[in-house]
Design a protein around this motif. Structure first.
Motif, PDB file in Angstrom:
ATOM      1  N   ALA A 233       0.813  -1.206   0.000  1.00  0.00           N
ATOM      2  CA  ALA A 233       0.000   0.000   0.000  1.00  0.00           C
ATOM      3  C   ALA A 233       0.851   1.263   0.000  1.00  0.00           C
ATOM      4  CB  ALA A 233      -0.932  -0.004   1.208  1.00  0.00           C
ATOM      5  N   PHE A 234       1.934   1.264   0.762  1.00  0.00           N
ATOM      6  CA  PHE A 234       2.744   2.470   0.915  1.00  0.00           C
ATOM      7  C   PHE A 234       3.911   2.537  -0.065  1.00  0.00           C
ATOM      8  CE2 PHE A 234       0.297   2.759   4.703  1.00  0.00           C
ATOM      9  CZ  PHE A 234       0.362   4.080   5.134  1.00  0.00           C
ATOM     10  N   GLY A 235       4.124   1.481  -0.847  1.00  0.00           N
ATOM     11  CA  GLY A 235       5.255   1.461  -1.757  1.00  0.00           C
ATOM     12  C   GLY A 235       6.557   1.350  -0.997  1.00  0.00           C
ATOM     13  N   ALA A 236       6.580   0.506   0.022  1.00  0.00           N
ATOM     14  CA  ALA A 236       7.747   0.353   0.887  1.00  0.00           C
ATOM     15  C   ALA A 236       8.257  -1.079   0.844  1.00  0.00           C
ATOM     16  CB  ALA A 236       7.392   0.752   2.319  1.00  0.00           C
ATOM     17  N   SER A 237       9.358  -1.325   1.540  1.00  0.00           N
ATOM     18  CA  SER A 237       9.917  -2.676   1.573  1.00  0.00           C
ATOM     19  C   SER A 237      10.327  -3.110   2.976  1.00  0.00           C
ATOM     20  CB  SER A 237      11.139  -2.770   0.640  1.00  0.00           C
ATOM     21  OG  SER A 237      12.129  -1.819   1.002  1.00  0.00           O
ATOM     22  N   LYS A 238      10.217  -2.235   3.956  1.00  0.00           N
ATOM     23  CA  LYS A 238      10.616  -2.583   5.312  1.00  0.00           C
ATOM     24  C   LYS A 238       9.720  -1.902   6.328  1.00  0.00           C
ATOM     25  CE  LYS A 238      14.481  -2.548   8.575  1.00  0.00           C
ATOM     26  NZ  LYS A 238      15.953  -2.382   8.767  1.00  0.00           N
ATOM     27  N   SER A 263      12.995  12.417   7.341  1.00  0.00           N
ATOM     28  CA  SER A 263      13.498  12.164   5.994  1.00  0.00           C
ATOM     29  C   SER A 263      14.091  10.764   6.020  1.00  0.00           C
ATOM     30  CB  SER A 263      14.571  13.192   5.613  1.00  0.00           C
ATOM     31  OG  SER A 263      15.703  13.063   6.465  1.00  0.00           O
ATOM     32  N   PRO A 264      14.492  10.221   4.880  1.00  0.00           N
ATOM     33  CA  PRO A 264      15.152   8.914   4.925  1.00  0.00           C
ATOM     34  C   PRO A 264      16.399   8.969   5.816  1.00  0.00           C
ATOM     35  CG  PRO A 264      14.487   9.432   2.685  1.00  0.00           C
ATOM     36  CD  PRO A 264      14.254  10.676   3.491  1.00  0.00           C
ATOM     37  N   GLY A 265      16.438   8.096   6.815  1.00  0.00           N
ATOM     38  CA  GLY A 265      17.588   8.057   7.700  1.00  0.00           C
ATOM     39  C   GLY A 265      17.538   9.029   8.857  1.00  0.00           C
ATOM     40  N   GLN A 266      16.417   9.736   9.012  1.00  0.00           N
ATOM     41  CA  GLN A 266      16.288  10.694  10.113  1.00  0.00           C
ATOM     42  C   GLN A 266      14.901  10.596  10.739  1.00  0.00           C
ATOM     43  OE1 GLN A 266      17.431  14.503   8.158  1.00  0.00           O
ATOM     44  NE2 GLN A 266      19.096  14.525   9.651  1.00  0.00           N
ATOM     45  N   SER A 292      16.545   4.023  16.927  1.00  0.00           N
ATOM     46  CA  SER A 292      17.924   4.498  16.847  1.00  0.00           C
ATOM     47  C   SER A 292      18.913   3.377  16.554  1.00  0.00           C
ATOM     48  CB  SER A 292      18.318   5.219  18.132  1.00  0.00           C
ATOM     49  OG  SER A 292      18.229   4.362  19.252  1.00  0.00           O
ATOM     50  N   THR A 293      18.486   2.138  16.706  1.00  0.00           N
ATOM     51  CA  THR A 293      19.369   1.004  16.393  1.00  0.00           C
ATOM     52  C   THR A 293      18.918   0.249  15.146  1.00  0.00           C
ATOM     53  OG1 THR A 293      18.135  -0.397  17.945  1.00  0.00           O
ATOM     54  CG2 THR A 293      20.103   0.698  18.790  1.00  0.00           C
ATOM     55  N   SER A 294      17.907   0.767  14.460  1.00  0.00           N
ATOM     56  CA  SER A 294      17.421   0.142  13.233  1.00  0.00           C
ATOM     57  C   SER A 294      18.127   0.729  12.021  1.00  0.00           C
ATOM     58  CB  SER A 294      15.908   0.356  13.097  1.00  0.00           C
ATOM     59  OG  SER A 294      15.198  -0.299  14.130  1.00  0.00           O
ATOM     60  N   THR A 295      17.877   0.120  10.873  1.00  0.00           N
ATOM     61  CA  THR A 295      18.401   0.635   9.618  1.00  0.00           C
ATOM     62  C   THR A 295      17.253   0.910   8.657  1.00  0.00           C
ATOM     63  OG1 THR A 295      18.701  -1.618   8.766  1.00  0.00           O
ATOM     64  CG2 THR A 295      20.601  -0.573   9.837  1.00  0.00           C
ATOM     65  N   THR A 296      17.511   1.692   7.652  1.00  0.00           N
ATOM     66  CA  THR A 296      16.522   1.992   6.633  1.00  0.00           C
ATOM     67  C   THR A 296      16.376   0.813   5.685  1.00  0.00           C
ATOM     68  OG1 THR A 296      18.118   2.903   5.085  1.00  0.00           O
ATOM     69  CG2 THR A 296      17.203   4.414   6.729  1.00  0.00           C
ATOM     70  N   GLY A 300      20.954   1.764   5.594  1.00  0.00           N
ATOM     71  CA  GLY A 300      21.678   2.846   6.259  1.00  0.00           C
ATOM     72  C   GLY A 300      21.203   3.069   7.680  1.00  0.00           C
ATOM     73  N   PRO A 301      21.989   3.744   8.508  1.00  0.00           N
ATOM     74  CA  PRO A 301      21.597   4.027   9.895  1.00  0.00           C
ATOM     75  C   PRO A 301      20.503   5.081   9.961  1.00  0.00           C
ATOM     76  CG  PRO A 301      23.637   5.159   9.367  1.00  0.00           C
ATOM     77  CD  PRO A 301      23.322   4.291   8.176  1.00  0.00           C
ATOM     78  N   ILE A 302      19.832   5.137  11.098  1.00  0.00           N
ATOM     79  CA  ILE A 302      18.794   6.143  11.316  1.00  0.00           C
ATOM     80  C   ILE A 302      19.219   7.028  12.483  1.00  0.00           C
ATOM     81  CG2 ILE A 302      16.376   6.569  11.909  1.00  0.00           C
ATOM     82  CD1 ILE A 302      15.694   3.855  10.682  1.00  0.00           C
ATOM     83  N   SER A 303      19.390   8.300  12.198  1.00  0.00           N
ATOM     84  CA  SER A 303      19.730   9.280  13.228  1.00  0.00           C
ATOM     85  C   SER A 303      18.439   9.771  13.880  1.00  0.00           C
ATOM     86  CB  SER A 303      20.487  10.459  12.606  1.00  0.00           C
ATOM     87  OG  SER A 303      20.705  11.478  13.552  1.00  0.00           O
ATOM     88  N   VAL A 304      18.343   9.655  15.205  1.00  0.00           N
ATOM     89  CA  VAL A 304      17.107   9.983  15.901  1.00  0.00           C
ATOM     90  C   VAL A 304      17.337  11.132  16.875  1.00  0.00           C
ATOM     91  CG1 VAL A 304      15.211   9.108  17.305  1.00  0.00           C
ATOM     92  CG2 VAL A 304      16.407   7.572  15.731  1.00  0.00           C
ATOM     93  N   THR A 305      16.544  12.173  16.734  1.00  0.00           N
ATOM     94  CA  THR A 305      16.593  13.321  17.634  1.00  0.00           C
ATOM     95  C   THR A 305      15.515  13.173  18.698  1.00  0.00           C
ATOM     96  OG1 THR A 305      17.399  14.780  15.879  1.00  0.00           O
ATOM     97  CG2 THR A 305      16.386  15.832  17.799  1.00  0.00           C
ATOM     98  N   LYS A 306      15.883  13.413  19.939  1.00  0.00           N
ATOM     99  CA  LYS A 306      14.907  13.370  21.025  1.00  0.00           C
ATOM    100  C   LYS A 306      14.126  14.684  21.071  1.00  0.00           C
ATOM    101  CE  LYS A 306      17.525  10.217  24.020  1.00  0.00           C
ATOM    102  NZ  LYS A 306      18.187  10.057  25.339  1.00  0.00           N
ATOM    103  N   LEU A 307      12.813  14.568  21.162  1.00  0.00           N
ATOM    104  CA  LEU A 307      11.920  15.706  21.315  1.00  0.00           C
ATOM    105  C   LEU A 307      11.331  15.606  22.722  1.00  0.00           C
ATOM    106  CD1 LEU A 307      10.408  18.133  20.040  1.00  0.00           C
ATOM    107  CD2 LEU A 307       8.729  16.503  19.159  1.00  0.00           C
ATOM    108  N   GLN A 308      11.775  16.457  23.628  1.00  0.00           N
ATOM    109  CA  GLN A 308      11.390  16.318  25.020  1.00  0.00           C
ATOM    110  C   GLN A 308       9.920  16.678  25.247  1.00  0.00           C
ATOM    111  OE1 GLN A 308      13.078  15.055  27.801  1.00  0.00           O
ATOM    112  NE2 GLN A 308      10.980  15.223  28.562  1.00  0.00           N
ATOM    113  N   GLY A 309       9.189  15.782  25.895  1.00  0.00           N
ATOM    114  CA  GLY A 309       7.798  16.045  26.233  1.00  0.00           C
ATOM    115  C   GLY A 309       7.671  16.955  27.436  1.00  0.00           C
TER     116      GLY A 309
END
Length: 388
Positions: A233-238, A263-266, A292-296, A300-309
């Motif tokens: 449905a989404f045109g994805a593979s993972k 974005s891809p990887g973020q 943060s420990t997954s891949t695209t 490739g790695p995924i860089s994850v920014t914390k958004l504080q609640g």
């Protein structure tokens, strides 16, 4: 502090279910976070053609939009005395988004005059697409592009979050929106909601098992079967899966309240305070750890920014169902529309983080407390139509 947060987050969007909670939905809520079975399917929705993945994919929401779709709530049976506040929030969001791109508001004929008055002339109100409620992210279609000027739309077979709320009109919204936009329409091979799936636009999805693999959406289906349908449905593979929180709110923990792709990887994940250990806080920490420990899809790695609640002791609302999700922002042309909750330090920090994550866009923060008390936010009530 922990006890306060547990109480306030225990039943997000819970009062919405009161108007249409079925026996099956009530039974599901009773099981809480227990594991759910996934076996051979006995039934399935109309399947998307195999060619769906042939070039068409749901783009990341930072691409340029043609318009934003919204829905005007008018049901006192669902909202009760909170209806006026929710309508005010919907109008505020629509008027704010309309400063940056066209907004089409779907309203029932009897409510159209009020919607037009509240939203003003910059928002187009139409009556040809009847609605039950305001959650266009879940009832509306997901639009796909193919990079060559093509545009189509896919319906996710909305069933009122597992038949927990009336949805006779909302179940038809996706197809009717596609028809209004004059684009081809298909239905996905699984049941879900737009807020339950995040895409990076380049082949990677993320979702919670508690929502998508829930037996009130996709009974007797394995994770692999549902995953294949999601990717088609989404045109994805993972798919990156989070366990989620089952039976605590009507959405069963939609991913878009906690984790988002930039974005891809973020990506970004809204984090709880260090001392919070309720179910939602544990879920957020797990989502951060997994993402943060997954891949695209490309490896490739995924860089994850914390958004504080925010600190729930410092926000304006004392409603036990309140959802204070900065992560439930909406990206439109030239802007990011987010909520603020009255914890001035956290509000300012969230705005600063979003400004850093979306350089070149204006970050607008709105008081959407009535929606928060209803268990949702700005992303929940908007649906983008990307430029082909």
């Amino acid at each position: 502090m922990t006890e306060i947060n547990e109480r306030r987050k225990l039943d997000r969007r819970g009062f919405l279910a009161a108007a249409g909670l079925t026996a099956a939905g009530a039974a599901l809520a009773a099981v809480g976070g227990e594991a759910f079975a996934a076996t051979r399917p006995t039934t399935r929705p109309a399947a998307l053609p195999a060619a769906a993945a042939g070039g068409f994919a749901v783009p990341v929401d930072t691409v340029r939009h043609t318009r934003t779709w919204m829905a005007w709530p008018d049901s006192s049976a669902i909202w009760g005395r909170q209806l006026a506040g929710v309508q005010s929030n919907i109008a505020l969001i629509a008027k704010t988004v309309a400063k940056y791109e066209p907004v089409v508001m779907c309203a029932n004929p009897a409510a159209a005059s009020k919607a037009r008055s509240a939203c003003g002339p910059a928002v187009t109100v139409i009556t040809s697409i009847p609605v039950d409620d305001c959650w266009m992210r879940d009832s509306g279609p997901v639009f796909r592009t193919n990079g060559a000027g093509g545009l189509d739309a896919v319906g996710l077979n909305f069933n009122g979050w597992g038949n927990q709320q009336t949805h006779a009109k909302d179940s038809l919204v996706a197809g009717r929106v596609a028809a209004y936009a004059s684009v081809p329409f298909s239905t996905a091979g699984f049941i879900g909601e737009g807020g339950a799936v995040e895409t990076d636009g380049a082949g990677t999805l993320m979702a919670t098992r508690s929502s998508i693999l829930n037996p009130d959406r996709n009974p007797n289906r394995t994770q692999a079967q549902v995953e294949a349908a999601m990717c088609a449905a989404f045109g994805a593979s993972k798919v990156i899966w989070f366990q989620g929180v089952l039976g605590r709110d009507i959405t069963d923990d939609h991913v878009d309240a906690t984790s988002r792709f930039l974005s891809p990887g973020q990506g970004t994940v809204q984090m709880p305070l260090p001392g919070d250990n309720d179910a939602w806080s544990k879920d957020a920490r797990q989502q951060y750890q997994i993402l943060s420990t997954s891949t695209t899809a490309q490896g490739g790695p995924i860089s994850v920014t914390k958004l504080q609640g925010p600190d729930y002791d410092l926000i304006r609302s004392g409603d036990p169902n309140f959802v204070a999700a900065y992560a439930n922002y909406y990206v439109c042309n030239g802007a990011v529309i987010s909520s603020q909750f009255g914890d001035s330090r956290a509000d300012a920090a969230a705005k600063s983080t979003l400004q850093r994550l979306f350089p070149g866009r204006t970050v607008e923060q709105l008081n959407t407390d009535s929606l928060g008390a209803g268990g949702g936010g700005i992303h929940c009530v908007t649906q983008q139509q990307p430029v082909p």
